[in-house]
Write a protein that holds these residues in place. Structure first.
Motif, PDB file in Angstrom:
ATOM      1  N   LEU A 133       0.833  -1.210   0.000  1.00  0.00           N
ATOM      2  CA  LEU A 133       0.000   0.000   0.000  1.00  0.00           C
ATOM      3  C   LEU A 133       0.866   1.259   0.000  1.00  0.00           C
ATOM      4  N   ARG A 134       1.964   1.221   0.717  1.00  0.00           N
ATOM      5  CA  ARG A 134       2.868   2.371   0.772  1.00  0.00           C
ATOM      6  C   ARG A 134       3.429   2.675  -0.619  1.00  0.00           C
ATOM      7  N   GLN A 135       3.885   1.629  -1.306  1.00  0.00           N
ATOM      8  CA  GLN A 135       4.401   1.803  -2.660  1.00  0.00           C
ATOM      9  C   GLN A 135       3.323   2.355  -3.589  1.00  0.00           C
ATOM     10  N   ALA A 136       2.106   1.841  -3.451  1.00  0.00           N
ATOM     11  CA  ALA A 136       1.010   2.278  -4.324  1.00  0.00           C
ATOM     12  C   ALA A 136       0.717   3.763  -4.127  1.00  0.00           C
ATOM     13  N   ILE A 137       0.826   4.240  -2.899  1.00  0.00           N
ATOM     14  CA  ILE A 137       0.599   5.663  -2.623  1.00  0.00           C
ATOM     15  C   ILE A 137       1.753   6.495  -3.162  1.00  0.00           C
ATOM     16  N   LEU A 138       2.979   6.097  -2.851  1.00  0.00           N
ATOM     17  CA  LEU A 138       4.143   6.880  -3.243  1.00  0.00           C
ATOM     18  C   LEU A 138       4.301   6.938  -4.752  1.00  0.00           C
ATOM     19  N   ARG A 139       3.885   5.898  -5.445  1.00  0.00           N
ATOM     20  CA  ARG A 139       4.016   5.870  -6.902  1.00  0.00           C
ATOM     21  C   ARG A 139       2.776   6.390  -7.619  1.00  0.00           C
ATOM     22  N   GLY A 140       1.789   6.828  -6.847  1.00  0.00           N
ATOM     23  CA  GLY A 140       0.618   7.441  -7.460  1.00  0.00           C
ATOM     24  C   GLY A 140      -0.415   6.465  -7.956  1.00  0.00           C
ATOM     25  N   GLU A 141      -0.274   5.173  -7.622  1.00  0.00           N
ATOM     26  CA  GLU A 141      -1.274   4.191  -8.036  1.00  0.00           C
ATOM     27  C   GLU A 141      -2.542   4.328  -7.192  1.00  0.00           C
ATOM     28  N   LEU A 142      -2.356   4.754  -5.941  1.00  0.00           N
ATOM     29  CA  LEU A 142      -3.469   5.203  -5.108  1.00  0.00           C
ATOM     30  C   LEU A 142      -3.355   6.718  -5.032  1.00  0.00           C
ATOM     31  N   LYS A 143      -4.360   7.422  -5.514  1.00  0.00           N
ATOM     32  CA  LYS A 143      -4.269   8.860  -5.719  1.00  0.00           C
ATOM     33  C   LYS A 143      -4.555   9.648  -4.441  1.00  0.00           C
ATOM     34  N   PRO A 144      -3.963  10.847  -4.319  1.00  0.00           N
ATOM     35  CA  PRO A 144      -4.310  11.731  -3.200  1.00  0.00           C
ATOM     36  C   PRO A 144      -5.819  11.963  -3.136  1.00  0.00           C
ATOM     37  N   GLY A 145      -6.390  11.810  -1.939  1.00  0.00           N
ATOM     38  CA  GLY A 145      -7.825  11.976  -1.759  1.00  0.00           C
ATOM     39  C   GLY A 145      -8.636  10.713  -1.984  1.00  0.00           C
TER      40      GLY A 145
ATOM     41  N   GLU B 129      -4.194  -2.724   9.940  1.00  0.00           N
ATOM     42  CA  GLU B 129      -2.899  -2.443  10.571  1.00  0.00           C
ATOM     43  C   GLU B 129      -2.021  -1.586   9.654  1.00  0.00           C
ATOM     44  N   ALA B 130      -2.053  -1.883   8.361  1.00  0.00           N
ATOM     45  CA  ALA B 130      -1.255  -1.111   7.400  1.00  0.00           C
ATOM     46  C   ALA B 130      -1.736   0.328   7.325  1.00  0.00           C
ATOM     47  N   ILE B 131      -3.041   0.523   7.301  1.00  0.00           N
ATOM     48  CA  ILE B 131      -3.599   1.874   7.240  1.00  0.00           C
ATOM     49  C   ILE B 131      -3.201   2.678   8.474  1.00  0.00           C
ATOM     50  N   ARG B 132      -3.188   2.007   9.624  1.00  0.00           N
ATOM     51  CA  ARG B 132      -2.788   2.692  10.866  1.00  0.00           C
ATOM     52  C   ARG B 132      -1.326   3.154  10.781  1.00  0.00           C
ATOM     53  N   LYS B 133      -0.451   2.304  10.252  1.00  0.00           N
ATOM     54  CA  LYS B 133       0.956   2.668  10.119  1.00  0.00           C
ATOM     55  C   LYS B 133       1.143   3.773   9.077  1.00  0.00           C
ATOM     56  N   LEU B 134       0.373   3.722   8.003  1.00  0.00           N
ATOM     57  CA  LEU B 134       0.455   4.750   6.966  1.00  0.00           C
ATOM     58  C   LEU B 134      -0.011   6.104   7.501  1.00  0.00           C
ATOM     59  N   GLU B 135      -0.971   6.067   8.417  1.00  0.00           N
ATOM     60  CA  GLU B 135      -1.426   7.304   9.051  1.00  0.00           C
ATOM     61  C   GLU B 135      -0.293   7.921   9.870  1.00  0.00           C
ATOM     62  N   LEU B 136       0.467   7.086  10.566  1.00  0.00           N
ATOM     63  CA  LEU B 136       1.593   7.578  11.363  1.00  0.00           C
ATOM     64  C   LEU B 136       2.679   8.190  10.481  1.00  0.00           C
ATOM     65  N   GLU B 137       2.815   7.705   9.247  1.00  0.00           N
ATOM     66  CA  GLU B 137       3.791   8.248   8.303  1.00  0.00           C
ATOM     67  C   GLU B 137       3.286   9.503   7.609  1.00  0.00           C
ATOM     68  N   GLY B 138       2.011   9.833   7.811  1.00  0.00           N
ATOM     69  CA  GLY B 138       1.457  11.007   7.161  1.00  0.00           C
ATOM     70  C   GLY B 138       0.985  10.771   5.743  1.00  0.00           C
ATOM     71  N   LEU B 139       0.966   9.506   5.315  1.00  0.00           N
ATOM     72  CA  LEU B 139       0.526   9.193   3.950  1.00  0.00           C
ATOM     73  C   LEU B 139      -0.979   8.947   3.873  1.00  0.00           C
ATOM     74  N   VAL B 140      -1.608   8.722   5.016  1.00  0.00           N
ATOM     75  CA  VAL B 140      -3.048   8.473   5.077  1.00  0.00           C
ATOM     76  C   VAL B 140      -3.658   9.365   6.145  1.00  0.00           C
ATOM     77  N   LEU B 141      -4.866   9.863   5.870  1.00  0.00           N
ATOM     78  CA  LEU B 141      -5.620  10.644   6.848  1.00  0.00           C
ATOM     79  C   LEU B 141      -6.886   9.891   7.216  1.00  0.00           C
ATOM     80  N   MET B 142      -7.248   9.973   8.490  1.00  0.00           N
ATOM     81  CA  MET B 142      -8.512   9.394   8.941  1.00  0.00           C
ATOM     82  C   MET B 142      -9.526  10.527   9.026  1.00  0.00           C
ATOM     83  N   ILE B 143     -10.563  10.445   8.205  1.00  0.00           N
ATOM     84  CA  ILE B 143     -11.571  11.492   8.115  1.00  0.00           C
ATOM     85  C   ILE B 143     -12.819  11.042   8.880  1.00  0.00           C
ATOM     86  N   PRO B 144     -13.298  11.845   9.853  1.00  0.00           N
ATOM     87  CA  PRO B 144     -14.506  11.473  10.604  1.00  0.00           C
ATOM     88  C   PRO B 144     -15.680  11.167   9.678  1.00  0.00           C
TER      89      PRO B 144
END
Length: 225
Positions: free
Chosen positions: A23-35, A56-71
């Motif tokens: 998932l991290r690679q997919a975000i950094l390479r733009g395969e999963l788009k911002p937003g 668990e992966a999403i939680r770690k990605l949030e700590l890296e600032g690559l994912v946001l948790m939106i209410p």
């Protein structure tokens, strides 16, 4: 939208780490788009895993600032911001300047030829037109400089930044208007490094990074209009 990336299984890593890296690679390479929303069920089905390692992966990605948790919406890929861009590229600039200075002192004739080949491979990638290939060729050009420093600590620091830089590099390279400038900068870097001209090589590298910052910021601002 159906995710278009694949999980790369590694027998030496726990499943949760494999999913996180994918998932991290997919975000950094733009395969999963911002937003883009990260739907646990959809991702679990795509990767052939349960929802637990996805969560668990999403939680770690949030700590890296690559994912946001939106209410009331859940997880989504973090947008590229001017602040995050500047934070990463300010560090990259300092390390790249040090790298090129050490490179001027230590680079061998064989490494100069390797750097010249990397610059030619970059131009070949541009002619072929594949964004990922162009980005990888740009990475390899800088990798030659890093390795020529013969400083393992510096190489390690730059490698740790590699994936975070990749996200901004991909954004910058989406505009083919920057390609002639990049080719010229690579040529200047090679000339000054081969000539052991530390000050001039440092100036070119500094401008090289500044241009990337300005280019991505211009893109971000245009998206807001």
């Amino acid at each position: 939208m159906e995710p278009n990336f694949q999980v790369n299984m590694n027998e030496y890593l726990p499943l949760r780490d494999v999913v996180f890296n994918t998932l991290r690679q997919a975000i950094l390479r733009g395969e999963l788009k911002p937003g883009e929303r990260l739907m646990e069920i959809q991702l679990a089905n795509k990767l052939g895993v349960s929802r637990t390692p996805i969560r668990e992966a999403i939680r770690k990605l949030e700590l890296e600032g690559l994912v946001l948790m939106i209410p009331r919406k859940g997880a989504e890929v973090a947008e590229i911001t001017e602040k995050s861009l500047r934070d990463v590229l300010e560090v990259r600039k300092a390390l790249e300047e040090l790298a090129v200075q050490l490179c001027c002192d230590k680079i061998t004739k064989d490494e100069i030829r390797e750097l010249e080949k990397a610059a030619e491979d970059f131009k070949t990638a541009i002619r072929r037109g594949g964004l990922t290939e162009i980005a990888e060729a740009d990475v390899k050009f800088h990798d030659v400089i890093y390795m020529a420093t013969d400083n393992q600590k510096l190489i390690q620091l730059l490698n740790n930044l590699r994936e975070q830089m990749y996200r901004y590099r991909m954004e910058y390279l989406k505009s083919d208007e920057v390609y002639p400038q990049l080719i010229a900068e690579h040529k200047d870097i090679i000339r000054h490094v081969a000539g052991k001209e530390k000050e001039k090589a440092t100036e070119v590298v500094s401008k090289h990074i500044d241009n990337q910052v300005e280019g991505v910021i211009d893109t971000l601002r245009l998206k807001k209009l």
